[in-house]
Motif scaffolding. Structure first.
Motif, PDB file in Angstrom:
ATOM      1  N   VAL A  18      37.356  38.776  30.492  1.00 33.34           N
ATOM      2  CA  VAL A  18      38.354  39.360  31.391  1.00 33.34           C
ATOM      3  C   VAL A  18      39.645  39.661  30.635  1.00 33.34           C
ATOM      4  O   VAL A  18      40.178  40.773  30.683  1.00 33.34           O
ATOM      5  CB  VAL A  18      38.636  38.419  32.584  1.00 33.34           C
ATOM      6  N   VAL A  19      40.154  38.652  29.921  1.00 33.00           N
ATOM      7  CA  VAL A  19      41.404  38.826  29.177  1.00 33.00           C
ATOM      8  C   VAL A  19      41.234  39.874  28.080  1.00 33.00           C
ATOM      9  O   VAL A  19      42.091  40.742  27.882  1.00 33.00           O
ATOM     10  CB  VAL A  19      41.875  37.482  28.581  1.00 33.00           C
ATOM     11  N   GLY A  20      40.104  39.802  27.370  1.00 33.77           N
ATOM     12  CA  GLY A  20      39.850  40.760  26.299  1.00 33.77           C
ATOM     13  C   GLY A  20      39.764  42.178  26.798  1.00 33.77           C
ATOM     14  O   GLY A  20      40.175  43.122  26.114  1.00 33.77           O
ATOM     15  N   GLN A  62      35.763  37.418  43.456  1.00 35.77           N
ATOM     16  CA  GLN A  62      35.392  36.012  43.587  1.00 35.77           C
ATOM     17  C   GLN A  62      34.519  35.795  44.815  1.00 35.77           C
ATOM     18  O   GLN A  62      33.492  35.099  44.757  1.00 35.77           O
ATOM     19  CB  GLN A  62      36.648  35.153  43.673  1.00 35.77           C
ATOM     20  N   THR A  63      34.902  36.401  45.941  1.00 36.81           N
ATOM     21  CA  THR A  63      34.136  36.255  47.181  1.00 36.81           C
ATOM     22  C   THR A  63      32.735  36.841  47.052  1.00 36.81           C
ATOM     23  O   THR A  63      31.746  36.224  47.457  1.00 36.81           O
ATOM     24  CB  THR A  63      34.871  36.950  48.346  1.00 36.81           C
ATOM     25  N   GLY A 217      35.695  42.236  34.385  1.00 39.56           N
ATOM     26  CA  GLY A 217      34.889  41.971  33.201  1.00 39.56           C
ATOM     27  C   GLY A 217      33.837  40.891  33.386  1.00 39.56           C
ATOM     28  O   GLY A 217      32.684  41.038  32.982  1.00 39.56           O
ATOM     29  N   ALA A 218      34.205  39.767  34.017  1.00 36.63           N
ATOM     30  CA  ALA A 218      33.243  38.686  34.235  1.00 36.63           C
ATOM     31  C   ALA A 218      32.170  39.099  35.229  1.00 36.63           C
ATOM     32  O   ALA A 218      30.997  38.734  35.094  1.00 36.63           O
ATOM     33  CB  ALA A 218      33.969  37.433  34.730  1.00 36.63           C
ATOM     34  N   THR A 235      37.542  35.354  36.702  1.00 34.80           N
ATOM     35  CA  THR A 235      38.297  36.530  37.124  1.00 34.80           C
ATOM     36  C   THR A 235      39.721  36.152  37.505  1.00 34.80           C
ATOM     37  O   THR A 235      40.692  36.803  37.085  1.00 34.80           O
ATOM     38  CB  THR A 235      37.604  37.219  38.309  1.00 34.80           C
ATOM     39  N   LEU A 236      39.878  35.096  38.302  1.00 37.49           N
ATOM     40  CA  LEU A 236      41.207  34.673  38.736  1.00 37.49           C
ATOM     41  C   LEU A 236      42.047  34.140  37.581  1.00 37.49           C
ATOM     42  O   LEU A 236      43.230  34.478  37.448  1.00 37.49           O
ATOM     43  CB  LEU A 236      41.082  33.601  39.818  1.00 37.49           C
TER      44      LEU A 236
END
Length: 476
Positions: A18-20, A62-63, A217-218, A235-236
Motif C-alpha cells: 500500500v505504502v509503496g 476493509q469492509t 494495493g493490498a 489498507t488502513l
C-alpha cells in the motif's frame, strides 16, 4: 520438476504494498502543484476533503475484504460482482491503464530530475529520456519474471528506504518554518486574489487523487494474503501513515517560500524547498530520494498491473491468454502486455508539452470509475443487506461510510472536468475490444442489452474526445 510453493504475504508486506504504491512521484511534486492553485487555507480544506473521502474508501476496502472474502483482486472483482461483466471489465481496464500511466509519469519525473544535471534529458520527454526509460522498463520486466515474491520482498526494502529522505525533509523544513511566510501564504497571496476558495480547492482534486492512488494495493493482491483480515488492516495502516506525510510536506512548504515561488519551482519541487532551507545539498538529497522512491513505486505498480489483467482473465472478462503463468507463477503474458503499453505511452510523451502533468491528471481521471464502482458496490451490499444476514452488526455504519465514499468519488468526476473525462473514454472505448475477444472465445454474447447501452455512451464520449483532439478544443 517440483511446483513452486504457494506465495503468501504477511501484514508488513501487504502494508508495504500500500505504502509503496502510494508514495511515488506525487509527494515530491506537492509544493509546486499545490502552490500553483491554492494557499494554505485551500490546502487544509483540500486535504480534509481528500483525506476524509479516501478514509471512507479505505473503510470500504476493509469492509469488502471482510464481507466478501471470496473475491480476489478487489478493484476488478467488486465491480463485476456488483454490476456485471462489462462494468467489471471497465474497472479492470481502467485500473490497468492507471498502473501503466502512473509508471510513465514515474519515468518522466526521474528523467526530469536528472535533467537538472544532464540537459539531454530536458523535462523528461526528450528522445534520450525515453530511450533510457525504455531500458529501465524492460530491466524491471525481466526481474519480475523471476518471481512475484522476490519482487514484492524488494518492494518492502525499497519502501523503507524511500521514506527516510521524506522524514529528513520534514525535520529540516520544520526547523526552517517561518510563521510570517505561512501567514502570507494562508489565503493564497499575489496571483490568486480573484480565485475563490472553492476554485482553489477544486484545482487540487486530481492532484490529491493521484497521490492516494495505491490505497487499494493490498486488496488487489488479496489472493496472496496470509490472513484475509490483514487486507483491510494493511489498507488502513498504509493510508493513515501516508496521509500524515502528504499533509506535512504540503503545509510545511508554505512556511518556507512564498506561494508564487513555490509555483515556479522545478519538479521535484520538494528539492527546491529543502534547498531554500539548507542549501544545494538539500536538492541533491531529495533528488536521490525521489529516484529511489519512484523506482520502488514503479515496481509496485508493475506487480499490480499484471495482477489485474491476470485476475480479469481468470474470471473470463479478459482474453484467456492473459491468465498464463510461467514456472515461477508470474502472469507473464499480462506482464508483457503491460510493458508494451507503457512503452507506447513513453513514446507518446515525446509529443506532450507537459508530459508529467498530463500523465498525473489522466491517471487520476482513469482511476475514478474503478473507485466509484467499488464504493457503489459496498453501498449496494449495505443497502440490500447482502452478506449481513448472519453478521448484521455494523451495517448502518457501513452504509454511511459507503455512501460518503460514493459521493466523494462521484464529486471527483465533476472536479476533474469534462476534458479528462473524455480523454478517459478515448481509452475505454477501444479497450473494449479485449472484452469482446474474451466473450467471443468463450461462446458468450458480447453485451447484454443494458451493457450495449453503456458501451454506446462510452463510445459516444470517445468520439467527442477524439473530435476535441482533432479540432484543438482538447490539447495535451
Amino acid at each position: 520438476m517440483n511446483e513452486p510453493a504457494r506465495q503468501s504475504f504477511a501484514l508488513p508486506t501487504l502494508t508495504a504494498m500500500v505504502v509503496g504504491s502510494m508514495v511515488g512521484a506525487g509527494i515530491f511534486s506537492l509544493p509546486q502543484t499545490f502552490g500553483r492553485v491554492t494557499g494554505g487555507l485551500g490546502a487544509l480544506v483540500a486535504w480534509a476533503i481528500a483525506g476524509g473521502g479516501m478514509l471512507m474508501l479505505a473503510f470500504v476496502f476493509q469492509t469488502l475484504a471482510r464481507r466478501k472474502p471470496e473475491l480476489d483482486s478487489g478493484v476488478y472483482a467488486y465491480a463485476k460482482a456488483g454490476f456485471g461483466n462489462y462494468p467489471g471489465f471497465l474497472s479492470a481496464l481502467g485500473y490497468w491503464t492507471v498502473c501503466c500511466l502512473g509508471n510513465v509519469s514515474y519515468w518522466v519525473l526521474i528523467k526530469s530530475t536528472l535533467g537538472a544535471l544532464f540537459p539531454i534529458f530536458g523535462d523528461g520527454n526528450t528522445v534520450a529520456a525515453v530511450a533510457v526509460s525504455s531500458v529501465g522498463v524492460w530491466t524491471v520486466h525481466f526481474m519480475i519474471l523471476r518471481g512475484v515474491k522476490q519482487a514484492a520482498g524488494l518492494n518492502t526494502i525499497v519502501t523503507v528506504a524511500k521514506i527516510i529522505p521524506i522524514l529528513v525533509f520534514l525535520v529540516f523544513v520544520g526547523f526552517g518554518f517561518k510563521a510570517d511566510v505561512f501567514a502570507a501564504n494562508f489565503l493564497g497571496g499575489p496571483g490568486l486574489e480573484g480565485e475563490g476558495l472553492f476554485t482553489q480547492v477544486r484545482g487540487t482534486m486530481l492532484v490529491t487523487v493521484f497521490v492516494f492512488v495505491g490505497i487499494e494495493g493490498a486488496s488487489v493482491y488479496s489472493r496472496f494474503a496470509r490472513r484475509r483480515e490483514d487486507v483491510g488492516l494493511a489498507t488502513l495502516l498504509g493510508f493513515l501513515g501516508v496521509l500524515c506525510l502528504l499533509v506535512m510536506v504540503t503545509m510545511l512548504s508554505y512556511g518556507v517560500l512564498l506561494r508564487p515561488d513555490l509555483a515556479a519551482l522545478r519538479n521535484p519541487s520538494m528539492a527546491g524547498v529543502l534547498q531554500a532551507v539548507v542549501g544545494r545539498w538539500g536538492a541533491v538529497f531529495v533528488s536521490i530520494g525521489l529516484i529511489v522512491s519512484v523506482l520502488g513505486a514503479y515496481l509496485a505498480w508493475s506487480l499490480l498491473a499484471a495482477e489485474v489483467l491476470f485476475s480479469a482473465a481468470r474470471m473470463e472478462s479478459m482474453p484467456a491468454f492473459l491468465s498464463a503463468e510461467n514456472r515461477n507463477r508470474v502472469p507473464f503474458a499480462a506482464l508483457w502486455l503491460t510493458n508494451i503499453l507503457i512503452q507506447l505511452f513513453l513514446v507518446m510523451t515525446l509529443f506532450a508539452e507537459q508530459a508529467f502533468l498530463l500523465a498525473l491528471k489522466l491517471t487520476s481521471s482513469m482511476i475514478l470509475l474503478p473507485y466509484l464502482l467499488v464504493a457503489a458496490y459496498a453501498l449496494k451490499l449495505a443497502w440490500s443487506g447482502e452478506s449481513y444476514e448472519l453478521k448484521p452488526r455494523g451495517r448502518r455504519v457501513d452504509l454511511v461510510r459507503a455512501g460518503l465514499a460514493t459521493l466523494y468519488a462521484a464529486g471527483l468526476v465533476y472536479a476533474g472536468g469534462l476534458k479528462f473525462l473524455l480523454l478517459s473514454l478515448v481509452i475505454y472505448a477501444p479497450g473494449t475490444a479485449l472484452f469482446a475477444i474474451a466473450q467471443k472465445e468463450r461462446g458468450h454474447a458480447v453485451f447484454t442489452p443494458a451493457e450495449l447501452l453503456l458501451f454506446g455512451a462510452v463510445a459516444a464520449g470517445a468520439v467527442l474526445g477524439l473530435y476535441g483532439l482533432v479540432t484543438g478544443r482538447i490539447t495535451i
